[in-house]
Scaffold this motif. Structure first.
Motif, PDB file in Angstrom:
ATOM      1  N   LEU A  35      -7.313 -11.619  17.445  1.00 22.06           N
ATOM      2  CA  LEU A  35      -6.466 -12.510  16.480  1.00 22.06           C
ATOM      3  C   LEU A  35      -7.033 -13.356  15.042  1.00 22.06           C
ATOM      4  O   LEU A  35      -6.305 -13.233  14.186  1.00 22.06           O
ATOM      5  N   SER A  36      -8.159 -13.009  14.948  1.00 21.77           N
ATOM      6  CA  SER A  36      -9.338 -13.559  13.385  1.00 21.77           C
ATOM      7  C   SER A  36      -9.124 -12.563  12.846  1.00 21.77           C
ATOM      8  O   SER A  36      -8.519 -12.931  11.590  1.00 21.77           O
ATOM      9  N   MET A  37      -8.799 -10.900  12.677  1.00 28.40           N
ATOM     10  CA  MET A  37      -8.659 -10.367  12.267  1.00 28.40           C
ATOM     11  C   MET A  37      -7.394  -9.660  11.468  1.00 28.40           C
ATOM     12  O   MET A  37      -6.778  -9.826  10.332  1.00 28.40           O
ATOM     13  N   CYS A  38      -6.761 -10.631  12.346  1.00 35.98           N
ATOM     14  CA  CYS A  38      -4.957 -10.797  12.135  1.00 35.98           C
ATOM     15  C   CYS A  38      -4.857 -11.807  10.500  1.00 35.98           C
ATOM     16  O   CYS A  38      -4.504 -11.485  10.068  1.00 35.98           O
ATOM     17  N   ALA A  39      -5.514 -13.407  10.900  1.00 39.58           N
ATOM     18  CA  ALA A  39      -5.627 -14.034  10.153  1.00 39.58           C
ATOM     19  C   ALA A  39      -6.769 -13.549   8.837  1.00 39.58           C
ATOM     20  O   ALA A  39      -5.985 -14.007   8.191  1.00 39.58           O
ATOM     21  N   LEU A  40      -7.760 -13.476   8.642  1.00 33.95           N
ATOM     22  CA  LEU A  40      -8.240 -13.149   7.881  1.00 33.95           C
ATOM     23  C   LEU A  40      -7.139 -11.679   7.053  1.00 33.95           C
ATOM     24  O   LEU A  40      -6.798 -11.724   5.819  1.00 33.95           O
ATOM     25  N   TYR A  41      -6.432 -10.549   7.621  1.00 35.94           N
ATOM     26  CA  TYR A  41      -5.771  -9.893   6.867  1.00 35.94           C
ATOM     27  C   TYR A  41      -4.589 -10.415   7.115  1.00 35.94           C
ATOM     28  O   TYR A  41      -4.023  -9.820   4.838  1.00 35.94           O
ATOM     29  N   ALA A  42      -3.675 -11.671   7.064  1.00 36.20           N
ATOM     30  CA  ALA A  42      -2.855 -11.949   6.672  1.00 36.20           C
ATOM     31  C   ALA A  42      -3.132 -13.142   5.141  1.00 36.20           C
ATOM     32  O   ALA A  42      -2.318 -13.190   4.756  1.00 36.20           O
ATOM     33  N   PHE A  43      -4.271 -13.205   5.228  1.00 38.73           N
ATOM     34  CA  PHE A  43      -4.592 -14.687   3.977  1.00 38.73           C
ATOM     35  C   PHE A  43      -4.638 -13.068   1.798  1.00 38.73           C
ATOM     36  O   PHE A  43      -4.221 -13.919   1.058  1.00 38.73           O
ATOM     37  N   LEU A  44      -5.766 -12.080   3.023  1.00 41.62           N
ATOM     38  CA  LEU A  44      -5.506 -11.080   1.934  1.00 41.62           C
ATOM     39  C   LEU A  44      -4.541 -10.216   1.723  1.00 41.62           C
ATOM     40  O   LEU A  44      -3.765 -10.121   0.428  1.00 41.62           O
ATOM     41  N   ARG A  45      -3.270 -10.403   2.474  1.00 39.70           N
ATOM     42  CA  ARG A  45      -1.963  -9.976   2.159  1.00 39.70           C
ATOM     43  C   ARG A  45      -1.123 -10.547   1.135  1.00 39.70           C
ATOM     44  O   ARG A  45      -0.650  -9.366   0.814  1.00 39.70           O
ATOM     45  N   HIS A  46      -1.224 -12.543   1.640  1.00 41.17           N
ATOM     46  CA  HIS A  46      -0.794 -12.768   1.105  1.00 41.17           C
ATOM     47  C   HIS A  46      -1.422 -12.922  -0.355  1.00 41.17           C
ATOM     48  O   HIS A  46      -0.443 -13.079  -1.614  1.00 41.17           O
ATOM     49  N   ALA A  47      -2.306 -12.584  -0.565  1.00 38.47           N
ATOM     50  CA  ALA A  47      -3.165 -12.286  -1.946  1.00 38.47           C
ATOM     51  C   ALA A  47      -2.451 -11.197  -2.585  1.00 38.47           C
ATOM     52  O   ALA A  47      -1.925 -11.118  -3.988  1.00 38.47           O
TER      53      ALA A  47
END
Length: 280
Positions: A35-47
């Motif tokens: 789940l934490s990797m998904c949170a990190l990915y979501a932040f990066l993907r939005h950027a």
């Protein structure tokens, strides 16, 4: 408070929809780390999405600045995006230095205006920001035993990003993004216009083979990272390297022909790679 679990669900749904090369390896991690990797990915993907949008440059700069300010606010407990509570919970839970998140935003900003990289040293600065910083954030989630892990993690990030650059030469050139170092292109008799035209000739083949060899050396330099990782991290690291090496090996086998069709690994092959590391 339900805000954090809801935020994790939001990030997980976003990652499932868009993380073609990453979501399968995430399955190798225990639930909270996944789940934490998904949170990190979501932040990066939005950027990335903000930087890659079709908006005018000025508006993209404004949007990235707002996202930077959103991150700053979230670190102080003020949330204006549904994905940020999960990201901050991840940062706090695994003690990820926030500077690596800001480094990524700096890297995305470098893509807003067309630029050339004269040397590989210049390109490496970009790769460290958009990829190595991500890798170091990831190993905080995976678990590592010594900060000596940072050096091979940096090299792995550069290897991954260089692989992406080689795979995406055609698409990037069409968007007026030339990442291959100019001194390397000159050495092999190529120029940016060749990339824009999609000129697949012996000079370009030699250039790509040279860059493939450079990437192979970077992957070798990243190998020691596994020794510093906890067991969860060793498996996802191995799976991700296998996927990216598969892309690089395909480029090498096709002698750099990235113009006739996009280089990709199918979902079945990526799932097989993940399953093979799961049983190991």
């Amino acid at each position: 408070m339900n805000r954090v679990p809801s935020s994790y669900r939001h990030c997980q749904q976003l990652t499932r929809r868009s993380a073609s090369s990453f979501y399968y390896p995430f399955l190798l991690l225990p639930r909270q780390k996944r789940l934490s990797m998904c949170a990190l990915y979501a932040f990066l993907r939005h950027a990335d999405d903000l930087g890659d949008s079709n908006e005018p440059v000025g508006l993209k700069q404004q949007n990235l600045l707002k996202w930077r300010e959103s991150l700053e606010g979230a670190l102080e407990g003020k949330f204006d995006s549904p994905m940020l509570p999960a990201l901050i919970d991840t940062v706090d839970r695994y003690q990820i230095p926030s500077r690596f998140l800001f480094d990524v935003l700096d890297g995305v900003e470098m893509d807003l205006v067309p630029r050339y990289y004269n040397t590989f040293d210049e390109l490496e600065v970009y790769c460290h920001r958009v990829a190595s910083a991500v890798g170091i954030a990831c190993i905080h989630i995976w678990g590592f035993r010594d900060e000596a892990a940072f050096l091979p993690a940096r090299q792995c990030g550069v290897a991954f990003q260089l692989t992406n650059i080689l795979r995406d030469v055609k698409e990037d050139a069409q968007r007026n993004r030339i990442y291959l170092p100019l001194d390397d292109m000159q050495r092999f008799g190529c120029d940016p216009e060749d990339l824009i035209r999609g000129a697949y000739n012996p000079q370009f083949q030699d250039l790509i083979q040279y860059e493939v060899s450079r990437a192979e050396q970077l992957y070798l330099q990243a190998v020691p990272l596994s020794d510093y990782l906890h067991r969860d991290g060793q498996r996802i690291f191995a799976a991700m390297v296998t996927i990216y090496r598969g892309l690089l090996d395909t480029i090498k086998r096709r002698r750099g022909d990235v113009f006739s069709q996009r280089i990709r690994l199918g979902a079945v092959r990526k799932l097989w790679i993940v399953l093979s590391w799961l049983v190991r």
